[in-house]
Motif scaffolding. Structure first.
Motif, PDB file in Angstrom:
ATOM      1  N   GLY A 197       0.806  -1.223   0.000  1.00 16.06           N
ATOM      2  CA  GLY A 197       0.000   0.000   0.000  1.00 16.06           C
ATOM      3  C   GLY A 197       0.836   1.267   0.000  1.00 16.06           C
ATOM      4  O   GLY A 197       0.374   2.319   0.452  1.00 16.06           O
ATOM      5  N   ALA A 198       2.039   1.204  -0.557  1.00 14.32           N
ATOM      6  CA  ALA A 198       2.935   2.362  -0.525  1.00 14.32           C
ATOM      7  C   ALA A 198       2.673   3.362  -1.637  1.00 14.32           C
ATOM      8  O   ALA A 198       3.170   4.491  -1.593  1.00 14.32           O
ATOM      9  N   GLY A 199       1.916   2.961  -2.658  1.00 14.36           N
ATOM     10  CA  GLY A 199       1.624   3.881  -3.756  1.00 14.36           C
ATOM     11  C   GLY A 199       0.900   5.126  -3.264  1.00 14.36           C
ATOM     12  O   GLY A 199      -0.070   5.033  -2.513  1.00 14.36           O
ATOM     13  N   HIS A 200       1.364   6.301  -3.683  1.00 12.83           N
ATOM     14  CA  HIS A 200       0.809   7.571  -3.221  1.00 12.83           C
ATOM     15  C   HIS A 200      -0.301   8.084  -4.140  1.00 12.83           C
ATOM     16  O   HIS A 200      -0.279   7.869  -5.351  1.00 12.83           O
ATOM     17  N   SER A 201      -1.252   8.779  -3.522  1.00 18.47           N
ATOM     18  CA  SER A 201      -2.319   9.469  -4.249  1.00 18.47           C
ATOM     19  C   SER A 201      -2.478  10.873  -3.691  1.00 18.47           C
ATOM     20  O   SER A 201      -2.123  11.141  -2.540  1.00 18.47           O
ATOM     21  N   SER A 202      -3.030  11.745  -4.517  1.00 20.15           N
ATOM     22  CA  SER A 202      -3.385  13.097  -4.082  1.00 20.15           C
ATOM     23  C   SER A 202      -4.891  13.274  -4.211  1.00 20.15           C
ATOM     24  O   SER A 202      -5.486  12.841  -5.199  1.00 20.15           O
ATOM     25  N   TRP A 203      -5.472  13.935  -3.218  1.00 20.54           N
ATOM     26  CA  TRP A 203      -6.910  14.170  -3.179  1.00 20.54           C
ATOM     27  C   TRP A 203      -7.193  15.664  -3.228  1.00 20.54           C
ATOM     28  O   TRP A 203      -6.331  16.494  -2.941  1.00 20.54           O
ATOM     29  N   VAL A 204      -8.441  16.013  -3.543  1.00 18.23           N
ATOM     30  CA  VAL A 204      -8.878  17.404  -3.442  1.00 18.23           C
ATOM     31  C   VAL A 204     -10.396  17.426  -3.283  1.00 18.23           C
ATOM     32  O   VAL A 204     -11.115  16.678  -3.943  1.00 18.23           O
ATOM     33  N   HIS A 205     -10.861  18.268  -2.361  1.00 17.73           N
ATOM     34  CA  HIS A 205     -12.300  18.408  -2.157  1.00 17.73           C
ATOM     35  C   HIS A 205     -12.912  19.156  -3.336  1.00 17.73           C
ATOM     36  O   HIS A 205     -12.295  20.046  -3.926  1.00 17.73           O
ATOM     37  N   LEU A 206     -14.134  18.807  -3.682  1.00 15.79           N
ATOM     38  CA  LEU A 206     -14.829  19.442  -4.800  1.00 15.79           C
ATOM     39  C   LEU A 206     -14.858  20.964  -4.676  1.00 15.79           C
ATOM     40  O   LEU A 206     -14.657  21.682  -5.667  1.00 15.79           O
ATOM     41  N   ASP A 207     -15.098  21.469  -3.485  1.00 14.06           N
ATOM     42  CA  ASP A 207     -15.186  22.920  -3.311  1.00 14.06           C
ATOM     43  C   ASP A 207     -13.839  23.594  -3.548  1.00 14.06           C
ATOM     44  O   ASP A 207     -13.769  24.698  -4.107  1.00 14.06           O
ATOM     45  N   ASP A 208     -12.754  22.943  -3.139  1.00 16.18           N
ATOM     46  CA  ASP A 208     -11.427  23.502  -3.388  1.00 16.18           C
ATOM     47  C   ASP A 208     -11.078  23.433  -4.871  1.00 16.18           C
ATOM     48  O   ASP A 208     -10.468  24.363  -5.415  1.00 16.18           O
ATOM     49  N   ALA A 209     -11.457  22.345  -5.528  1.00 15.60           N
ATOM     50  CA  ALA A 209     -11.214  22.232  -6.967  1.00 15.60           C
ATOM     51  C   ALA A 209     -11.986  23.309  -7.724  1.00 15.60           C
ATOM     52  O   ALA A 209     -11.470  23.935  -8.659  1.00 15.60           O
ATOM     53  N   ALA A 210     -13.219  23.545  -7.299  1.00 12.22           N
ATOM     54  CA  ALA A 210     -14.025  24.585  -7.936  1.00 12.22           C
ATOM     55  C   ALA A 210     -13.414  25.961  -7.721  1.00 12.22           C
ATOM     56  O   ALA A 210     -13.357  26.790  -8.637  1.00 12.22           O
ATOM     57  N   ALA A 211     -12.923  26.230  -6.506  1.00 17.25           N
ATOM     58  CA  ALA A 211     -12.318  27.523  -6.208  1.00 17.25           C
ATOM     59  C   ALA A 211     -11.083  27.770  -7.072  1.00 17.25           C
ATOM     60  O   ALA A 211     -10.859  28.886  -7.562  1.00 17.25           O
ATOM     61  N   ALA A 212     -10.279  26.732  -7.278  1.00 15.99           N
ATOM     62  CA  ALA A 212      -9.102  26.870  -8.136  1.00 15.99           C
ATOM     63  C   ALA A 212      -9.510  27.154  -9.574  1.00 15.99           C
ATOM     64  O   ALA A 212      -8.861  27.934 -10.279  1.00 15.99           O
ATOM     65  N   THR A 213     -10.596  26.539 -10.001  1.00 22.08           N
ATOM     66  CA  THR A 213     -11.075  26.742 -11.369  1.00 22.08           C
ATOM     67  C   THR A 213     -11.556  28.176 -11.566  1.00 22.08           C
ATOM     68  O   THR A 213     -11.303  28.792 -12.609  1.00 22.08           O
ATOM     69  N   VAL A 214     -12.249  28.731 -10.579  1.00 23.83           N
ATOM     70  CA  VAL A 214     -12.683  30.132 -10.646  1.00 23.83           C
ATOM     71  C   VAL A 214     -11.470  31.042 -10.815  1.00 23.83           C
ATOM     72  O   VAL A 214     -11.478  31.966 -11.641  1.00 23.83           O
ATOM     73  N   LEU A 215     -10.417  30.786 -10.061  1.00 19.87           N
ATOM     74  CA  LEU A 215      -9.209  31.604 -10.171  1.00 19.87           C
ATOM     75  C   LEU A 215      -8.586  31.498 -11.560  1.00 19.87           C
ATOM     76  O   LEU A 215      -8.153  32.497 -12.137  1.00 19.87           O
TER      77      LEU A 215
END
Length: 299
Positions: A192-210
């Motif tokens: 289980g050493a493989g890494h992943s990155s997550w992001v909350h929908l609201d944070d993803a949306a905020a980045a998209t607005v920017l």
């Protein structure tokens, strides 16, 4: 916004409207028009694989920015048969992208912001965390990786922005995964050493607005602050969902049961850094870590 009724579109439309933008949002289903209208958008039906349909909608909307959020990721996850599961999404990221870019050019060359993906699919060399300077793994998801490469190259060539979202979570985004976790059908593979990155929908949306407002150009990793190994985030997800700890299965057993993609993700996946998005877009996260986010969503 092409693809406004998806899990991310439903969080993004209200954020854009709240900041004074006029939003035309598309869906493939007439039944979803009312949803988009309630979110504050002008709603239209559009076929993302039909050049004429896209051209007509873009011409009528006369947009300053086109946001490409078109996917067809629905139903129970089928990582074992990834190419089959993502077949329509792959077409939307190739044919659909080409149609959107052509329509944007025909309407006067409006700016394009497009969805890409950066959860665990960084190049499997060196450290566990990758930046935008590191290539994506061209073998990570078969045809899906090729489709992402096509989208990114086309959008960058057109002077647009590519937002590589991490694994999305939040309202409606992880329901199927959580159900599998509760049934103990989502095991940790190998170490289980493989890494992943997550992001909350609201944070993803905020980045998209920017990215929309700044007419951003180039590639940005839209992920939270804590890329982590599968054994950590999956155990935490199970605990937050009130489930028993995930089972562990060896690689030799997982390969025929879950497929090559699942094994790669769990054992060799590479996560991503968000430093560029923070620095250049001024992005600030409401959920800096999946640890906090999973607990708030499922606790």
């Amino acid at each position: 916004m092409a693809g406004g009724a998806g899990v991310l579109g439903r969080r993004l439309v209200p954020q854009l409207v709240a900041r004074g933008h006029e939003v035309t949002a598309t869906t493939t289903r007439t039944a979803r028009l009312g949803l988009l209208e309630r979110l504050g958008a002008e709603a239209v039906v559009m076929d993302g694989l039909d050049a004429a349909s896209i051209g007509q909608v873009v011409a009528l909307a006369r947009p300053e920015v086109v946001v490409h959020q078109m996917t067809a990721i629905a139903g129970k996850p089928d990582i074992k048969h990834f190419d089959r599961w993502f077949a329509t999404t792959n077409r939307l990221r190739t044919e659909g992208t080409d149609h959107l870019l052509a329509a944007a050019e025909a309407s006067g060359g409006c700016h394009v912001v497009a969805q890409s993906y950066a959860a665990w699919n960084g190049i499997r060399q060196g450290g566990w965390v990758k930046t935008e300077e590191d290539p994506l793994d061209p073998t990570s998801t078969g045809e899906g990786a090729q489709a992402i490469r096509h989208l990114e190259e086309a959008v960058i060539k057109a002077g647009g922005a590519v937002l590589r979202y991490g694994a999305l979570y939040g309202p409606g985004a992880t329901d199927d995964q959580v159900e599998l976790v509760r049934k103990r059908q989502y095991p940790v593979v190998g170490d289980g050493a493989g890494h992943s990155s997550w992001v909350h929908l609201d944070d993803a949306a905020a980045a998209t607005v920017l990215a929309v407002e700044q007419r951003a150009k180039g590639v940005f990793n839209i992920v939270d602050d804590e890329p982590a190994p599968a054994r950590e985030w999956l155990a935490h997800l199970a605990a937050c969902a009130g489930a028993k700890p995930p089972m562990r299965i060896p690689v030799w057993l997982a390969r025929p049961l879950a497929g090559k993609t699942a094994v790669t993700m769990m054992t060799q996946g590479r996560g991503f850094s968000n430093a560029k998005a923070k620095r250049e877009l001024g992005w600030r996260l409401r959920y800096p870590s999946w640890r906090q986010g999973f607990k708030e969503e499922l606790g």
